[in-house]
Motif scaffolding. Structure first.
Motif, mmCIF file in Angstrom:
data_model
loop_
_atom_site.group_PDB
_atom_site.id
_atom_site.type_symbol
_atom_site.label_atom_id
_atom_site.label_comp_id
_atom_site.label_asym_id
_atom_site.label_seq_id
_atom_site.Cartn_x
_atom_site.Cartn_y
_atom_site.Cartn_z
ATOM 1 N N GLN A 152 35.558 47.021 25.624
ATOM 2 C CA GLN A 152 35.620 48.008 26.701
ATOM 3 C C GLN A 152 36.734 47.599 27.662
ATOM 4 O OE1 GLN A 152 32.167 47.944 29.278
ATOM 5 N NE2 GLN A 152 32.113 45.716 29.360
ATOM 6 N N ILE A 153 37.201 48.573 28.420
ATOM 7 C CA ILE A 153 38.127 48.284 29.518
ATOM 8 C C ILE A 153 37.413 48.773 30.764
ATOM 9 C CG2 ILE A 153 40.349 48.831 30.581
ATOM 10 C CD1 ILE A 153 41.501 49.098 27.750
ATOM 11 N N GLN A 154 37.129 47.834 31.678
ATOM 12 C CA GLN A 154 36.184 48.182 32.731
ATOM 13 C C GLN A 154 36.368 47.295 33.948
ATOM 14 O OE1 GLN A 154 32.717 46.449 32.980
ATOM 15 N NE2 GLN A 154 31.339 48.190 33.182
ATOM 16 N N THR A 155 35.815 47.728 35.045
ATOM 17 C CA THR A 155 35.879 46.959 36.282
ATOM 18 C C THR A 155 34.863 45.827 36.248
ATOM 19 O OG1 THR A 155 36.542 48.928 37.457
ATOM 20 C CG2 THR A 155 35.689 47.140 38.776
ATOM 21 N N LYS A 156 35.318 44.633 36.630
ATOM 22 C CA LYS A 156 34.424 43.475 36.692
ATOM 23 C C LYS A 156 34.329 43.010 38.139
ATOM 24 C CE LYS A 156 33.744 42.577 32.228
ATOM 25 N NZ LYS A 156 33.632 43.968 31.728
ATOM 26 N N PHE A 157 33.236 42.305 38.438
ATOM 27 C CA PHE A 157 32.993 41.840 39.803
ATOM 28 C C PHE A 157 32.705 40.345 39.806
ATOM 29 C CE2 PHE A 157 31.867 46.227 39.364
ATOM 30 C CZ PHE A 157 32.395 46.831 40.491
ATOM 31 N N ARG A 158 33.444 39.607 40.599
ATOM 32 C CA ARG A 158 33.160 38.179 40.776
ATOM 33 C C ARG A 158 33.416 37.827 42.230
ATOM 34 N NH1 ARG A 158 35.775 35.224 35.355
ATOM 35 N NH2 ARG A 158 34.680 36.575 33.883
ATOM 36 N N ASP A 159 32.427 37.176 42.831
ATOM 37 C CA ASP A 159 32.576 36.823 44.239
ATOM 38 C C ASP A 159 33.381 35.527 44.331
ATOM 39 O OD1 ASP A 159 32.419 36.786 46.931
ATOM 40 O OD2 ASP A 159 30.228 36.672 47.056
ATOM 41 N N GLU A 160 34.682 35.624 44.037
ATOM 42 C CA GLU A 160 35.572 34.466 44.039
ATOM 43 C C GLU A 160 35.546 33.808 45.412
ATOM 44 O OE1 GLU A 160 37.315 33.319 41.503
ATOM 45 O OE2 GLU A 160 37.374 34.964 40.052
ATOM 46 N N PHE A 161 35.518 32.473 45.416
ATOM 47 C CA PHE A 161 35.496 31.740 46.677
ATOM 48 C C PHE A 161 36.748 32.076 47.486
ATOM 49 C CE2 PHE A 161 36.480 27.850 49.181
ATOM 50 C CZ PHE A 161 35.379 27.905 50.024
ATOM 51 N N ARG A 162 37.876 32.111 46.794
ATOM 52 C CA ARG A 162 39.116 32.393 47.504
ATOM 53 C C ARG A 162 39.906 33.455 46.737
ATOM 54 N NH1 ARG A 162 44.061 29.997 49.374
ATOM 55 N NH2 ARG A 162 44.381 28.833 47.462
ATOM 56 N N PRO A 163 39.559 34.743 46.962
ATOM 57 C CA PRO A 163 40.370 35.779 46.323
ATOM 58 C C PRO A 163 41.793 35.635 46.859
ATOM 59 C CG PRO A 163 38.844 36.752 47.909
ATOM 60 C CD PRO A 163 38.546 35.298 47.871
ATOM 61 N N ARG A 164 42.796 35.763 45.992
ATOM 62 C CA ARG A 164 44.138 35.527 46.498
ATOM 63 C C ARG A 164 45.186 36.272 45.692
ATOM 64 N NH1 ARG A 164 46.627 31.557 43.275
ATOM 65 N NH2 ARG A 164 48.175 31.106 44.849
ATOM 66 N N ALA A 165 46.344 36.348 46.317
ATOM 67 C CA ALA A 165 47.530 36.845 45.624
ATOM 68 C C ALA A 165 47.328 38.236 45.035
ATOM 69 C CB ALA A 165 47.960 35.849 44.556
ATOM 70 N N GLY A 166 46.765 39.139 45.805
ATOM 71 C CA GLY A 166 46.658 40.526 45.362
ATOM 72 C C GLY A 166 45.854 40.643 44.086
ATOM 73 N N LEU A 167 46.457 41.219 43.051
ATOM 74 C CA LEU A 167 45.720 41.471 41.811
ATOM 75 C C LEU A 167 45.533 40.216 40.962
ATOM 76 C CD1 LEU A 167 47.104 44.924 40.593
ATOM 77 C CD2 LEU A 167 45.351 44.415 42.297
ATOM 78 N N LEU A 168 46.155 39.099 41.338
ATOM 79 C CA LEU A 168 46.026 37.907 40.492
ATOM 80 C C LEU A 168 44.602 37.371 40.493
ATOM 81 C CD1 LEU A 168 49.286 35.809 41.010
ATOM 82 C CD2 LEU A 168 48.523 36.932 38.922
ATOM 83 N N ARG A 169 43.983 37.307 41.640
ATOM 84 C CA ARG A 169 42.590 36.867 41.700
ATOM 85 C C ARG A 169 41.828 37.774 42.642
ATOM 86 N NH1 ARG A 169 39.880 32.907 39.739
ATOM 87 N NH2 ARG A 169 41.717 31.719 39.167
ATOM 88 N N GLY A 170 41.229 38.810 42.071
ATOM 89 C CA GLY A 170 40.477 39.764 42.872
ATOM 90 C C GLY A 170 38.990 39.492 42.786
ATOM 91 N N ARG A 171 38.216 40.215 43.601
ATOM 92 C CA ARG A 171 36.757 40.142 43.481
ATOM 93 C C ARG A 171 36.270 41.337 42.669
ATOM 94 N NH1 ARG A 171 33.607 38.872 48.696
ATOM 95 N NH2 ARG A 171 34.669 40.723 49.492
ATOM 96 N N GLU A 172 37.090 42.387 42.661
ATOM 97 C CA GLU A 172 36.856 43.522 41.769
ATOM 98 C C GLU A 172 38.151 43.671 40.982
ATOM 99 O OE1 GLU A 172 35.435 47.183 43.575
ATOM 100 O OE2 GLU A 172 36.575 48.336 42.127
ATOM 101 N N PHE A 173 38.086 43.599 39.655
ATOM 102 C CA PHE A 173 39.322 43.644 38.869
ATOM 103 C C PHE A 173 39.051 44.295 37.521
ATOM 104 C CE2 PHE A 173 38.214 40.058 36.083
ATOM 105 C CZ PHE A 173 37.250 39.399 36.837
ATOM 106 N N ILE A 174 40.119 44.649 36.834
ATOM 107 C CA ILE A 174 39.946 45.342 35.552
ATOM 108 C C ILE A 174 40.107 44.343 34.412
ATOM 109 C CG2 ILE A 174 40.758 47.210 34.063
ATOM 110 C CD1 ILE A 174 41.856 48.566 36.568
ATOM 111 N N MET A 175 39.146 44.357 33.511
ATOM 112 C CA MET A 175 39.181 43.450 32.374
ATOM 113 C C MET A 175 38.971 44.238 31.084
ATOM 114 S SD MET A 175 36.698 40.284 31.295
ATOM 115 C CE MET A 175 36.645 39.334 32.802
ATOM 116 N N LYS A 176 39.620 43.779 30.040
ATOM 117 C CA LYS A 176 39.262 44.237 28.691
ATOM 118 C C LYS A 176 38.392 43.122 28.140
ATOM 119 C CE LYS A 176 40.534 42.885 25.090
ATOM 120 N NZ LYS A 176 39.895 41.956 24.108
#
Ligand code: ATP
Ligand code: MG
Length: 600
Positions: A152-176
């Motif tokens: 699937q290609i879908q939105t994932k959620f991770r409560d990253e301790f330090r979301p950073r650098a825009g789309l590089l490390r998000g808390r909501e991001f798209i994953m295959k």
């Protein structure tokens, strides 16, 4: 493996799209927010691709969404060609699904959890192993259905301790994310065959995205299992460290990289007395080393670990002060998983945390594992196993004689590799350190999830068998950011053609003049007819800012049409990757020039 090769991005059979600036949303800004440091973050905001909603949460604006769709399409084509099939699972995951796998505990704070109005607990999916394994419990009933690979290609959620650098490390991001199911490891239907297919598909995907990447051996991490590779975009600004042996092509991430043979001996004669020093209030190894007139590489670091068995044992891992203990390597050396000891429990057992030395093995029953580099010296500074004290002049042969003779010390590669270490594959050659951005990860899971959730099927011999699984992830939104990290200059993004939101940036000078409008329509129409995606800057702006924005947005080709170029029967042509000024070319030659520029 490494690639910089690009394939054609023009679908000649389908018409290209044409879009006008005036009809879409591209909020370019001169200044990126102050927390934006990485080029992908800065440029994607400045060029109007993304806008932040909250920490690690972004709007994907039209330009970004077009590129994300192109990345997704490449992924779909390659996954489908490799025999996988697409589905879509929900982001909501009932917490009960985690009861068997205990991943709610492994993920810890990374897992977003919530409660519905009836008090039922839910998680927002960080990945989907539990959901799909549970789904398969009712859906896989016969050995004839194997192998099966679903993605699937879908939105994932991770409560990253330090979301950073825009789309590089998000808390909501798209994953295959893909999951494969098997009854065997080997053979055409086995896990190994599908894993190899995914390895090839990933190589094709990242090659087609125009990325320079390496596939490296990796630890399986919290997902567990027996084998895994990461796909790393080669980029100095990356967070991950990779070690590479140029001679053999061996490449692994820092958690996994083996270190080649290192000479060691317990029999190095002492050259100084064991002396105790008072070392109070010294945070960190550097201040202690300085106080003892040595360096971290002249010290021993003794880390207190605990095995994760039913009746846990103490383990002391000893490395040189400038090295890092690798818990996975300790696990492999002693044949049992370990974790950092709880400080309170360790203190209660008699360890003087912060001042532990190998000599502690004479008073506490424990396993002592030592890295070869921690033996290659006559005299070491180390803890004194007393509060606020260290010793200098520690010598293995003299001060650990009983333990050595008693066979109580195990010597093994238990530290993270670093640049300059001997290669594990070619004697005499060394590992080089590089930085990378992890854009993909493939795992052989084995039966971890099927056993935890109870996914078994009757095999050919009518015997119940746990299903063997693999899982395969790609960070879709991170891939986009990694492309920008890899490919930009001071003026903006330089998109690889295959995932650029459009191929051609058509700058229109004097867009209100009828003859200009006519020329722009004819040009864009013809380009689109050849499968080229055209973006028209039809704003009533001065040429300067328009050219600046074209550089910032970074489409591969810039064409300019003005009353002057029309008069000369020309169109100005410029490649984004080329520093030279745009040059006028006969109108008739332009389409072919664009096709040539976009060809592999
Ligand atoms: P990382 O080590 O960077 O935190 P991970 O190893 O935890 O990532 P996986 O569980 O392997 O991530 O997820 C598969 C892919 O999803 C990764 O290879 C990466 O490309 C992407 N990914 C993971 N976390 C994020 C995130 N916070 N933001 C964007 N992409 C992510
Ligand atoms: Mg990973």
């Amino acid at each position: 493996m490494s690639s910089t090769h690009t394939t054609s991005c023009i679908a000649k059979s389908t018409r290209g799209s044409v879009q006008r600036w005036s009809q879409t949303l591209i909020p370019t800004v001169r200044q990126a927010p102050s927390d934006a440091e990485m080029p992908s973050h800065v440029f994607m905001i400045r060029a109007g691709f993304i806008r932040q909603v909250g920490a690690g949460v972004y709007n994907y604006l039209p330009l970004a969404w077009r590129s994300l769709r192109k990345v997704s399409e490449i992924i779909r084509e390659e996954m489908d060609a490799a025999g996988a099939s697409e589905l879509l699972m929900p982001a909501f995951q009932p917490m009960e699904l985690y009861a068997g796998t205990k991943r709610d505990i492994d993920y810890g704070d990374l897992l977003f959890t919530l409660e519905d109005r009836h008090g039922r607990k839910l998680a927002l999916g960080p990945t989907h192993e539990e959901v799909i394994t549970d789904l398969m419990c009712g859906a896989l009933t016969s050995y004839k259905q194997f192998p099966l690979n679903l993605y699937q290609i879908q939105t994932k959620f991770r409560d990253e301790f330090r979301p950073r650098a825009g789309l590089l490390r998000g808390r909501e991001f798209i994953m295959k994310d893909a999951y494969s199911f098997h009854l065997d490891l080997d053979g055409d239907a086995g896990l190994n065959a599908t894993y190899d297919k995914m390895h090839r598909a990933y190589t094709n995907i990242f090659t087609r995205c125009g990325l320079d990447f390496s596939a490296v051996e990796a630890e399986a991490g919290p997902i567990g299992g027996s084998a895994s590779h990461e796909f790393m975009v080669n980029c100095e600004a990356g967070e991950d460290t990779i070690l590479v042996c140029q001679e053999s092509g061996y490449a692994a991430n820092v958690e996994k990289a083996e270190i080649g043979e290192r000479a060691w001996s317990f029999e190095v004669a002492a050259d100084s007395e064991l002396v105790k020093h008072h070392t109070p209030n010294m945070p960190g190894i550097h201040s202690v080393a300085e106080h003892l007139s040595t360096t971290p590489s002249g010290m021993l670091k003794s880390i207190v670990l605990r095995t994760t068995e039913e009746s846990p044992r103490w383990v002391i891992a000893v490395v040189r002060g400038d090295h890092e203990v690798n818990e996975s390597k300790v696990r492999d050396a002693i044949g049992c998983s370990v974790e950092l000891a709880d400080e309170g429990e360790a203190k209660a057992a008699g360890f003087v945390i912060g001042y532990v030395s190998p000599r502690v093995c004479s008073s506490i029953d424990l396993l002592l594992v030592v890295d070869p580099d921690a033996l290659a010296g006559a005299s070491w500074a180390t803890g004194a196993d007393e509060p606020d004290h260290h010793v200098t002049g520690f010598n293995w042969s003299r001060d650990m004689g009983d333990a050595i003779r008693g066979g109580k010390i195990q010597v093994a590669d238990i530290r993270n590799a670093q640049g300059g270490d001997p290669s594990p594959r070619v004697a005499g050659s060394v590992l080089q350190e590089r930085k990378g951005i992890e854009v993909g990860h493939i795992f052989k899971l084995g039966t971890k999830y099927s056993e935890a959730i109870g996914l078994d099927v009757l095999n050919k011999d009518q015997k119940k068998q746990s299903v063997i699984m693999g899982c395969y992830g790609i960070g879709v939104s991170r891939t986009l950011a990694a492309c920008v990290e890899m490919s930009h200059d001071d003026n903006g993004i330089i998109w690889p053609a295959a995932i650029a939101p459009f191929h051609v940036h058509l700058v229109v000078i004097k867009p209100n003049e009828p003859e200009v409008q006519e020329a722009v329509s004819a040009m864009s129409d013809e380009l689109a007819g050849h499968g080229i995606d055209v973006f028209i800057d039809d704003r009533a702006e001065r040429p300067g800012p328009k050219f600046k924005d074209a550089d910032l947005i970074g489409l591969p080709i810039r064409l300019t049409i003005s009353p002057k170029t029309i008069e000369q029967g020309e169109v100005e042509f410029k490649l984004r990757s080329d520093d030279a000024r745009g040059v006028g070319h006969p109108r008739e030659a332009i389409v072919q020039m664009c096709l040539d520029a976009l060809a592999p």
